[in-house]
Write a protein that holds these residues in place. Structure first.
Motif, PDB file in Angstrom:
ATOM      1  N   LEU A  22       0.687  -1.124   0.017  1.00 21.33           N
ATOM      2  CA  LEU A  22      -0.038   0.101  -0.042  1.00 21.33           C
ATOM      3  C   LEU A  22       0.840   1.328   0.030  1.00 21.33           C
ATOM      4  CD1 LEU A  22      -2.665   1.663   0.345  1.00 21.33           C
ATOM      5  CD2 LEU A  22      -2.746   1.117   2.896  1.00 21.33           C
ATOM      6  N   LYS A  52      -2.745   4.017 -10.837  1.00 21.11           N
ATOM      7  CA  LYS A  52      -2.403   4.269  -9.696  1.00 21.11           C
ATOM      8  C   LYS A  52      -3.451   4.059  -8.436  1.00 21.11           C
ATOM      9  CE  LYS A  52      -0.255   7.295  -6.324  1.00 21.11           C
ATOM     10  NZ  LYS A  52       0.669   8.604  -5.992  1.00 21.11           N
ATOM     11  N   LYS A  53      -4.511   4.690  -8.887  1.00 21.85           N
ATOM     12  CA  LYS A  53      -6.177   4.481  -7.979  1.00 21.85           C
ATOM     13  C   LYS A  53      -6.406   3.300  -7.861  1.00 21.85           C
ATOM     14  CE  LYS A  53     -10.256   6.466  -7.720  1.00 21.85           C
ATOM     15  NZ  LYS A  53     -11.498   7.553  -8.231  1.00 21.85           N
ATOM     16  N   VAL A  63      -3.716   1.448  -5.552  1.00 18.37           N
ATOM     17  CA  VAL A  63      -3.929   1.945  -4.226  1.00 18.37           C
ATOM     18  C   VAL A  63      -5.159   1.437  -3.522  1.00 18.37           C
ATOM     19  CG1 VAL A  63      -4.003   4.053  -2.839  1.00 18.37           C
ATOM     20  CG2 VAL A  63      -2.343   3.874  -4.720  1.00 18.37           C
ATOM     21  N   ALA A 118      -5.357  -1.059  -0.399  1.00 19.94           N
ATOM     22  CA  ALA A 118      -5.739  -0.302   0.832  1.00 19.94           C
ATOM     23  C   ALA A 118      -7.025  -1.618   1.060  1.00 19.94           C
ATOM     24  CB  ALA A 118      -6.215   0.704   0.715  1.00 19.94           C
ATOM     25  N   ALA A 128       1.304   3.865  -3.023  1.00 22.00           N
ATOM     26  CA  ALA A 128       0.888   5.427  -2.778  1.00 22.00           C
ATOM     27  C   ALA A 128       2.018   6.182  -3.143  1.00 22.00           C
ATOM     28  CB  ALA A 128       0.346   5.584  -1.376  1.00 22.00           C
ATOM     29  N   ARG A 129       3.301   5.969  -3.045  1.00 21.43           N
ATOM     30  CA  ARG A 129       4.398   6.872  -3.058  1.00 21.43           C
ATOM     31  C   ARG A 129       4.913   6.882  -4.535  1.00 21.43           C
ATOM     32  NH1 ARG A 129       9.072   5.909   1.104  1.00 21.43           N
ATOM     33  NH2 ARG A 129       9.778   7.888   0.170  1.00 21.43           N
TER      34      ARG A 129
END
Length: 107
Positions: free
Chosen positions: A21, A40-41, A44, A48, A25-26
């Motif tokens: 996660l 990316k969304k 993530v 998550a 996110a990074r």
């Protein structure tokens, strides 16, 4: 002894899920398109959700163990896919090293 073993295993799996996660996110959003992967969304949110389910599945005495112990194995699958397939593909974004290699004799 069995309770402690499952507790330790669930904490290791939760650590893997949190690692995936945080790494997802990074990363910059452009890295996912560059690597030919989903957005990316997407990654993530997927990691998550896996981390949340893994957290809820932690057995007592630390957790509630609501979802059962088998659920913690299912929750780590998105993190495993991300770390084994997506992370290597998106890590090449940006073109190489951050620092140039040393250019000298050593003094």
């Amino acid at each position: 002894m069995q309770v402690l073993l499952f507790l330790a295993l669930s904490l290791v799996l939760l650590g893997i899920e949190l690692w995936a996660l945080v790494d997802a996110a990074r990363r910059p959003a452009g890295a996912f398109a560059y690597g030919g992967k989903r957005t990316k969304k997407f990654w993530v949110l997927l990691t998550a959700a896996g981390a949340l389910v893994g957290f809820i599945a932690i057995p007592p005495p630390l957790g509630l163990g609501i979802l059962g112990t088998f659920t913690m194995f299912i929750a780590v699958v998105p993190a495993g896919v991300y770390l084994a397939d997506v992370r290597p593909a998106v890590s090449g974004y940006g073109g190489g090293r951050r620092r140039p290699p040393s250019q000298g004799g050593g003094w």
